[in-house]
Design a protein around this motif. Sequence first.
Motif, PDB file in Angstrom:
ATOM      1  N   ALA A   1      -3.308  -7.980   9.217  1.00 49.58           N
ATOM      2  CA  ALA A   1      -2.879  -8.964   8.229  1.00 49.58           C
ATOM      3  C   ALA A   1      -3.967  -9.370   7.253  1.00 49.58           C
ATOM      4  CB  ALA A   1      -2.332 -10.207   8.928  1.00 49.58           C
ATOM      5  N   ALA A   2      -5.238  -9.200   7.629  1.00 52.83           N
ATOM      6  CA  ALA A   2      -6.333  -9.554   6.731  1.00 52.83           C
ATOM      7  C   ALA A   2      -6.787  -8.358   5.896  1.00 52.83           C
ATOM      8  CB  ALA A   2      -7.515 -10.119   7.518  1.00 52.83           C
ATOM      9  N   GLU A   3      -5.954  -7.314   5.814  1.00 55.41           N
ATOM     10  CA  GLU A   3      -6.255  -6.073   5.088  1.00 55.41           C
ATOM     11  C   GLU A   3      -7.352  -5.252   5.764  1.00 55.41           C
ATOM     12  OE1 GLU A   3      -5.798  -6.089   0.496  1.00 55.41           O
ATOM     13  OE2 GLU A   3      -6.636  -8.041   1.019  1.00 55.41           O
ATOM     14  N   GLU A   4      -7.597  -5.501   7.034  1.00 57.21           N
ATOM     15  CA  GLU A   4      -8.532  -4.663   7.779  1.00 57.21           C
ATOM     16  C   GLU A   4      -7.833  -3.373   8.183  1.00 57.21           C
ATOM     17  OE1 GLU A   4     -10.883  -7.312  10.825  1.00 57.21           O
ATOM     18  OE2 GLU A   4      -8.763  -7.783  10.759  1.00 57.21           O
ATOM     19  N   TYR A   5      -8.581  -2.308   8.193  1.00 55.43           N
ATOM     20  CA  TYR A   5      -8.071  -1.084   8.788  1.00 55.43           C
ATOM     21  C   TYR A   5      -9.219  -0.363   9.479  1.00 55.43           C
ATOM     22  CZ  TYR A   5      -9.431   0.353   4.013  1.00 55.43           C
ATOM     23  OH  TYR A   5     -10.098   0.514   2.828  1.00 55.43           O
ATOM     24  N   PHE A   6      -8.894   0.281  10.588  1.00 57.24           N
ATOM     25  CA  PHE A   6      -9.878   0.942  11.430  1.00 57.24           C
ATOM     26  C   PHE A   6      -9.445   2.410  11.547  1.00 57.24           C
ATOM     27  CE2 PHE A   6      -9.262  -3.477  12.639  1.00 57.24           C
ATOM     28  CZ  PHE A   6     -10.485  -3.989  12.226  1.00 57.24           C
ATOM     29  N   LEU A   7     -10.262   3.287  11.036  1.00 61.67           N
ATOM     30  CA  LEU A   7      -9.818   4.640  10.731  1.00 61.67           C
ATOM     31  C   LEU A   7     -10.180   5.676  11.801  1.00 61.67           C
ATOM     32  CD1 LEU A   7     -10.748   4.541   6.945  1.00 61.67           C
ATOM     33  CD2 LEU A   7      -8.500   4.145   8.009  1.00 61.67           C
ATOM     34  N   GLY A   8     -10.741   5.241  12.912  1.00 63.57           N
ATOM     35  CA  GLY A   8     -11.133   6.179  13.944  1.00 63.57           C
ATOM     36  C   GLY A   8      -9.986   6.944  14.538  1.00 63.57           C
ATOM     37  N   ARG A   9      -8.800   6.333  14.595  1.00 65.60           N
ATOM     38  CA  ARG A   9      -7.633   6.990  15.200  1.00 65.60           C
ATOM     39  C   ARG A   9      -6.620   7.460  14.166  1.00 65.60           C
ATOM     40  NH1 ARG A   9      -7.815   7.007  20.546  1.00 65.60           N
ATOM     41  NH2 ARG A   9      -9.018   5.405  21.643  1.00 65.60           N
ATOM     42  N   VAL A  10      -7.023   7.526  12.928  1.00 65.90           N
ATOM     43  CA  VAL A  10      -6.149   8.041  11.891  1.00 65.90           C
ATOM     44  C   VAL A  10      -6.353   9.548  11.762  1.00 65.90           C
ATOM     45  CG1 VAL A  10      -5.600   7.980   9.421  1.00 65.90           C
ATOM     46  CG2 VAL A  10      -6.153   5.868  10.637  1.00 65.90           C
ATOM     47  N   SER A  11      -5.240  10.282  11.688  1.00 63.84           N
ATOM     48  CA  SER A  11      -5.305  11.735  11.567  1.00 63.84           C
ATOM     49  C   SER A  11      -4.473  12.196  10.366  1.00 63.84           C
ATOM     50  CB  SER A  11      -4.791  12.406  12.848  1.00 63.84           C
ATOM     51  OG  SER A  11      -3.432  12.065  13.078  1.00 63.84           O
ATOM     52  N   LEU A  12      -4.638  13.470  10.027  1.00 64.35           N
ATOM     53  CA  LEU A  12      -3.885  14.092   8.938  1.00 64.35           C
ATOM     54  C   LEU A  12      -3.064  15.241   9.496  1.00 64.35           C
ATOM     55  CD1 LEU A  12      -6.624  14.284   6.142  1.00 64.35           C
ATOM     56  CD2 LEU A  12      -4.629  12.787   6.159  1.00 64.35           C
TER      57      LEU A  12
ATOM     58  N   GLU B   1       0.845  -1.184   0.000  1.00 65.75           N
ATOM     59  CA  GLU B   1       0.000   0.000   0.000  1.00 65.75           C
ATOM     60  C   GLU B   1       0.883   1.237   0.000  1.00 65.75           C
ATOM     61  OE1 GLU B   1      -2.706  -0.111   3.267  1.00 65.75           O
ATOM     62  OE2 GLU B   1      -3.372  -2.154   2.865  1.00 65.75           O
ATOM     63  N   ALA B   2       0.363   2.308  -0.565  1.00 64.34           N
ATOM     64  CA  ALA B   2       1.062   3.594  -0.529  1.00 64.34           C
ATOM     65  C   ALA B   2       0.251   4.553   0.326  1.00 64.34           C
ATOM     66  CB  ALA B   2       1.235   4.152  -1.938  1.00 64.34           C
ATOM     67  N   VAL B   3       0.936   5.236   1.238  1.00 66.58           N
ATOM     68  CA  VAL B   3       0.269   6.099   2.216  1.00 66.58           C
ATOM     69  C   VAL B   3       0.930   7.471   2.197  1.00 66.58           C
ATOM     70  CG1 VAL B   3      -0.353   6.363   4.645  1.00 66.58           C
ATOM     71  CG2 VAL B   3      -0.224   4.076   3.639  1.00 66.58           C
ATOM     72  N   SER B   4       0.112   8.501   2.140  1.00 64.72           N
ATOM     73  CA  SER B   4       0.638   9.857   2.218  1.00 64.72           C
ATOM     74  C   SER B   4       1.357  10.069   3.542  1.00 64.72           C
ATOM     75  CB  SER B   4      -0.510  10.856   2.093  1.00 64.72           C
ATOM     76  OG  SER B   4      -0.096  12.162   2.478  1.00 64.72           O
ATOM     77  N   ASP B   5       2.454  10.831   3.508  1.00 64.09           N
ATOM     78  CA  ASP B   5       3.173  11.085   4.764  1.00 64.09           C
ATOM     79  C   ASP B   5       2.417  12.053   5.671  1.00 64.09           C
ATOM     80  OD1 ASP B   5       3.589  13.510   3.480  1.00 64.09           O
ATOM     81  OD2 ASP B   5       5.777  13.348   3.422  1.00 64.09           O
ATOM     82  N   ARG B   6       1.262  12.556   5.212  1.00 62.85           N
ATOM     83  CA  ARG B   6       0.399  13.348   6.085  1.00 62.85           C
ATOM     84  C   ARG B   6      -0.422  12.453   7.022  1.00 62.85           C
ATOM     85  NH1 ARG B   6      -3.731  16.751   3.309  1.00 62.85           N
ATOM     86  NH2 ARG B   6      -3.962  17.503   5.468  1.00 62.85           N
ATOM     87  N   VAL B   7      -0.521  11.181   6.702  1.00 59.59           N
ATOM     88  CA  VAL B   7      -1.375  10.259   7.452  1.00 59.59           C
ATOM     89  C   VAL B   7      -0.638   9.752   8.685  1.00 59.59           C
ATOM     90  CG1 VAL B   7      -2.541   8.022   7.382  1.00 59.59           C
ATOM     91  CG2 VAL B   7      -2.659   9.559   5.401  1.00 59.59           C
ATOM     92  N   GLN B   8      -1.276   9.840   9.831  1.00 58.76           N
ATOM     93  CA  GLN B   8      -0.715   9.360  11.088  1.00 58.76           C
ATOM     94  C   GLN B   8      -1.657   8.331  11.712  1.00 58.76           C
ATOM     95  OE1 GLN B   8       2.405  10.494  12.075  1.00 58.76           O
ATOM     96  NE2 GLN B   8       2.304  11.549  10.102  1.00 58.76           N
ATOM     97  N   GLY B   9      -1.089   7.258  12.277  1.00 58.23           N
ATOM     98  CA  GLY B   9      -1.887   6.283  13.013  1.00 58.23           C
ATOM     99  C   GLY B   9      -2.551   5.220  12.162  1.00 58.23           C
ATOM    100  N   TYR B  10      -2.145   5.080  10.904  1.00 53.26           N
ATOM    101  CA  TYR B  10      -2.738   4.057  10.034  1.00 53.26           C
ATOM    102  C   TYR B  10      -2.022   2.731  10.259  1.00 53.26           C
ATOM    103  CZ  TYR B  10      -4.035   1.537   5.767  1.00 53.26           C
ATOM    104  OH  TYR B  10      -4.486   0.596   4.869  1.00 53.26           O
ATOM    105  N   LEU B  11      -2.754   1.722  10.767  1.00 51.10           N
ATOM    106  CA  LEU B  11      -2.158   0.435  11.129  1.00 51.10           C
ATOM    107  C   LEU B  11      -2.995  -0.708  10.565  1.00 51.10           C
ATOM    108  CD1 LEU B  11      -1.414   1.253  14.882  1.00 51.10           C
ATOM    109  CD2 LEU B  11       0.246   1.228  13.005  1.00 51.10           C
ATOM    110  N   PRO B  12      -2.789  -1.064   9.306  1.00 48.44           N
ATOM    111  CA  PRO B  12      -3.552  -2.185   8.738  1.00 48.44           C
ATOM    112  C   PRO B  12      -3.160  -3.500   9.389  1.00 48.44           C
ATOM    113  CG  PRO B  12      -1.798  -1.539   7.240  1.00 48.44           C
ATOM    114  CD  PRO B  12      -1.808  -0.527   8.351  1.00 48.44           C
TER     115      PRO B  12
END
Length: 506
Positions: free
Chosen positions: A494-505, A481-492
Amino acid sequence: MKRSFSIVMGVALLALLVPVHAQERSGTLVVALSSDPTSLFLPRAADRTATNASLPLYDSLVWINDDLEVVPALAERWEISDDGTEYVFHLRRDVTFHNGEPFTAESVVATWETGSDSSNDYSNFYTAANLVEAIDDYTVRITTPEPIATFLTSVALSWGMVPPEYIREVGIDAFARRPVGTGPFRFVSRAAGDRVVMEANPDYWQPDMPMVAGLEFRVIPDASTRMAAIQTGEIHIANRLTPDQAMALEGAAGVEIVSYLNDRAYYVGFKNVGAGAGTPLEDPRVRQALNYGSDRFGIIAAVFAGQAEPIPGFVIEGNLGYDEALMQPFPYDPERAMELLAEAGYPDGFEISMGCPADGYVNINEVCLALQRTLGQIGVEVNVEFRTTNSFWSEAEYGAVGAMFVDSWSSTIGEALPRLDGALMPGNFYTAWHDDRFAERISAIERTVDRGERAALYVEMHELMYEEPPFIYLYQPTIFEAVSDRVQGYLPRAAEEYFLGRVSLD
């Protein structure tokens, strides 16, 4: 920069996140989707893309943290009976749905009732319980007919709570078009095939979440277009990139590469129902021949630049019970494949159809065509039927395609049980191969609470599925995956799940 993740990771990073209050939320996080979600109602979310797009809207009674532990969510605490068949949950009293309805025990009953509807893709996650009762407004009892070792995990990841008055008033179909939950984001709009728009829930019961003001999922089926969009800043997270694309993005300004081994088994499914009934696939020698005649090693090298692992079955690396010494992939042996075909009465091979979810997964079109070529070398003429993802997953038992189909199945719990159950238990929406021996062993795994005993049962299940394969076992990929360096707290995970409540910019 490159970030790699294992199945359990990120706890220390999460601890460093500083709570953000509602007034400090800013920015809209934009996440690419590789396919159009089949539904935003969790029981009808057919694949990981649809699930990931749905999860921000909902909460369940319990949650799975990054250590794979079951922790409180909408239930503050719970008790389990000594025989493991009765769960009593004590609910939070400060939660409201996005439409203002209070969350109560009646919400849990409605979630079970609507989730159990036979029209749903994953009604089996709900029918695992045979009774859900509201003891009082904030206490609910869930009963299962027998112990289920992973029941709480299933509840955590599948039972997204729904408001009873609203869903009963409008019905499931209308609810799926305008879903309402208690989650950190609330639904704003959806343009089919284009985007899903959400906004922060200002009344969320966890006041430090979410950390952005808006969330947008952008449907971009083409991986090269996702790659371009992350470079221009149009999106913040580009998933399911090819290894070559990830390599090309290394060092790109403002972009970081995330990679991790995916807990997902890719396979060719056989059908002994519908279009598969009465075909050569009913002979186990033919199914073994197709495994010997599939060059999974060549596909991994040519299509994935070596960034995948061949799988021996549905119990794969990282799963409970996996033993590399005991579980080896089928070798590529076209001569043995042709011998088996001749023994089964097909010395000249045969013709058969195979469905493929067009652009549904990384390089899946190329995989389908490579399988067509390699099986052609043993005399099996495969007619590839490309279908849009919504069409491919639209009918029970893969009724939209022929006798074989290419798909994958992930697991969110570090065990093979979800994919075994989903793909092989009769009565489930996507079960297209019926064999009572498989069903009996899966039921035994579900009932076995002791992990050591369950691991041994997985070994037995693997051995049977190797001798009597219901699938051609292909590969377990590395995800890029490619992630902008503005994104903080993104932690996918192993099953490709991601939970975006704690992700910030930034």
